[in-house]
Scaffold this motif. Structure first.
Motif, mmCIF file in Angstrom:
data_model
loop_
_atom_site.group_PDB
_atom_site.id
_atom_site.type_symbol
_atom_site.label_atom_id
_atom_site.label_comp_id
_atom_site.label_asym_id
_atom_site.label_seq_id
_atom_site.Cartn_x
_atom_site.Cartn_y
_atom_site.Cartn_z
ATOM 1 N N TYR A 38 -7.924 -3.798 14.068
ATOM 2 C CA TYR A 38 -6.842 -4.756 14.880
ATOM 3 C C TYR A 38 -6.476 -3.531 15.759
ATOM 4 C CZ TYR A 38 -2.087 -5.279 16.021
ATOM 5 O OH TYR A 38 -0.698 -5.776 16.896
ATOM 6 N N LYS A 39 -6.728 -4.755 16.931
ATOM 7 C CA LYS A 39 -6.708 -3.882 18.535
ATOM 8 C C LYS A 39 -5.018 -4.314 18.929
ATOM 9 C CE LYS A 39 -10.921 -4.167 19.461
ATOM 10 N NZ LYS A 39 -11.498 -3.724 20.797
ATOM 11 N N HIS A 40 -4.203 -2.748 18.832
ATOM 12 C CA HIS A 40 -3.358 -2.968 19.624
ATOM 13 C C HIS A 40 -2.200 -3.751 21.061
ATOM 14 C CE1 HIS A 40 -1.309 0.535 16.086
ATOM 15 N NE2 HIS A 40 -3.043 0.164 16.300
ATOM 16 N N SER B 16 -5.648 1.992 8.773
ATOM 17 C CA SER B 16 -4.323 0.926 9.121
ATOM 18 C C SER B 16 -4.996 0.231 9.697
ATOM 19 C CB SER B 16 -3.518 1.578 9.323
ATOM 20 O OG SER B 16 -3.535 2.283 10.572
ATOM 21 N N ASP B 17 -5.545 0.472 10.621
ATOM 22 C CA ASP B 17 -6.630 -0.417 11.838
ATOM 23 C C ASP B 17 -7.913 -1.494 11.221
ATOM 24 O OD1 ASP B 17 -3.720 -0.641 12.597
ATOM 25 O OD2 ASP B 17 -4.516 1.015 14.203
ATOM 26 N N GLY B 18 -8.214 -0.608 10.245
ATOM 27 C CA GLY B 18 -9.609 -1.838 9.241
ATOM 28 C C GLY B 18 -10.808 -0.421 9.337
ATOM 29 N N LEU B 19 -11.088 -0.394 8.546
ATOM 30 C CA LEU B 19 -11.905 0.789 7.990
ATOM 31 C C LEU B 19 -13.192 1.204 9.750
ATOM 32 C CD1 LEU B 19 -13.801 2.532 6.901
ATOM 33 C CD2 LEU B 19 -15.088 0.927 6.097
ATOM 34 N N LEU B 20 -13.953 -0.310 10.146
ATOM 35 C CA LEU B 20 -14.600 0.100 11.309
ATOM 36 C C LEU B 20 -13.824 0.598 12.537
ATOM 37 C CD1 LEU B 20 -17.273 -2.547 11.299
ATOM 38 C CD2 LEU B 20 -17.699 0.274 10.331
ATOM 39 N N GLY C 149 -10.306 -5.453 7.611
ATOM 40 C CA GLY C 149 -8.797 -5.896 7.260
ATOM 41 C C GLY C 149 -8.211 -4.058 7.141
ATOM 42 N N GLY C 150 -7.422 -4.580 8.201
ATOM 43 C CA GLY C 150 -6.194 -3.063 7.951
ATOM 44 C C GLY C 150 -4.742 -3.345 7.294
ATOM 45 N N ASP C 151 -4.548 -2.504 7.109
ATOM 46 C CA ASP C 151 -3.179 -2.033 6.789
ATOM 47 C C ASP C 151 -3.014 -1.565 5.182
ATOM 48 O OD1 ASP C 151 -1.276 -2.162 8.267
ATOM 49 O OD2 ASP C 151 -0.874 -4.702 7.771
ATOM 50 N N PRO D 185 0.905 -1.118 0.111
ATOM 51 C CA PRO D 185 0.063 -0.398 -0.317
ATOM 52 C C PRO D 185 0.791 1.250 0.309
ATOM 53 C CG PRO D 185 -0.619 -1.253 2.162
ATOM 54 C CD PRO D 185 0.608 -1.845 1.353
ATOM 55 N N GLU D 186 0.148 2.292 -0.796
ATOM 56 C CA GLU D 186 1.239 4.036 -0.951
ATOM 57 C C GLU D 186 0.334 4.649 -0.159
ATOM 58 O OE1 GLU D 186 2.828 6.491 -4.114
ATOM 59 O OE2 GLU D 186 2.421 4.686 -4.173
ATOM 60 N N PRO D 187 0.383 5.123 0.984
ATOM 61 C CA PRO D 187 -0.227 6.109 2.006
ATOM 62 C C PRO D 187 -0.538 7.574 1.066
ATOM 63 C CG PRO D 187 2.413 5.826 3.161
ATOM 64 C CD PRO D 187 2.460 5.271 1.567
ATOM 65 N N ARG D 188 -2.047 7.834 0.816
ATOM 66 C CA ARG D 188 -2.538 8.611 0.345
ATOM 67 C C ARG D 188 -1.732 10.090 0.888
ATOM 68 N NH1 ARG D 188 -3.211 6.563 -3.705
ATOM 69 N NH2 ARG D 188 -4.457 4.326 -3.512
ATOM 70 N N ILE D 189 -0.227 10.470 0.826
ATOM 71 C CA ILE D 189 0.025 11.643 1.555
ATOM 72 C C ILE D 189 -0.773 12.881 0.730
ATOM 73 C CG2 ILE D 189 1.497 13.235 1.561
ATOM 74 C CD1 ILE D 189 3.295 10.919 2.951
ATOM 75 N N ALA D 190 -0.786 13.024 -0.666
ATOM 76 C CA ALA D 190 -0.971 14.074 -1.561
ATOM 77 C C ALA D 190 -2.920 14.071 -1.345
ATOM 78 C CB ALA D 190 -1.037 13.774 -2.814
ATOM 79 N N ALA D 191 -3.261 12.940 -1.241
ATOM 80 C CA ALA D 191 -4.905 13.484 -1.319
ATOM 81 C C ALA D 191 -4.746 13.668 0.226
ATOM 82 C CB ALA D 191 -5.584 12.222 -1.967
ATOM 83 N N GLY D 192 -4.563 13.420 1.750
ATOM 84 C CA GLY D 192 -4.399 14.493 3.417
ATOM 85 C C GLY D 192 -4.030 15.413 2.403
#
Length: 130
Positions: free
Chosen positions: A127-129, A22-26, A69-71, A1-8
């Motif tokens: 995902y839970k840290h 990064s840890d899942g949409l929900l 799902g994450g990442d 995956p490529e971070p969406r820096i320009a979009a941000g």
């Protein structure tokens, strides 16, 4: 995956909240909602789903993966509906697409609605840290 820096960066001044998935949409959307003191409804029929994943796992499992799902490092953001065209145009200029997957409302909590109109209950939101 490529971070969406320009979009941000492009979302500055247009989005009212934004988080990377990064840890899942929900799970990640849940952080935004909790911090903002609002709720939201996600419509599974609007989720952008991978055709390859659909062919491998079917719709139900693919939706579950898309929600928990994450990442992915895609961006989840909120914005006023009146700004949708402006957002779409700006993000399209980066070669990306914007998909409206639901709505934010005053009632706390996160609701996931299937195309049938029934609520969907999932176990862990991502995902839970700790």
């Amino acid at each position: 995956p490529e971070p969406r820096i320009a979009a941000g960066v492009a979302l500055r001044g247009l989005a009212s909240a934004c988080i990377d998935i990064s840890d899942g949409l929900l799970g990640d959307l849940g952080h935004v909602l909790e911090t903002s003191g609002v709720g939201a409804t996600i419509l599974t029929a609007r989720l952008p789903l991978s055709k390859r994943l659909l062919s491998l796992h079917g719709r139900d499992e693919t939706e579950k993966l898309a929600l928990t799902g994450g990442d992915d490092y895609e961006l989840c953001f909120t914005a006023e509906p009146a700004r949708q065209q402006e957002l779409e145009k700006k993000i399209a200029g980066l070669g990306l697409a914007v998909t409206c997957i639901g709505s934010v409302d005053a009632e706390p909590g996160l609701r996931v609605m299937e195309a049938s109109g029934h609520g969907l209950t999932l176990g862990e939101p991502g995902y839970k840290h700790f």
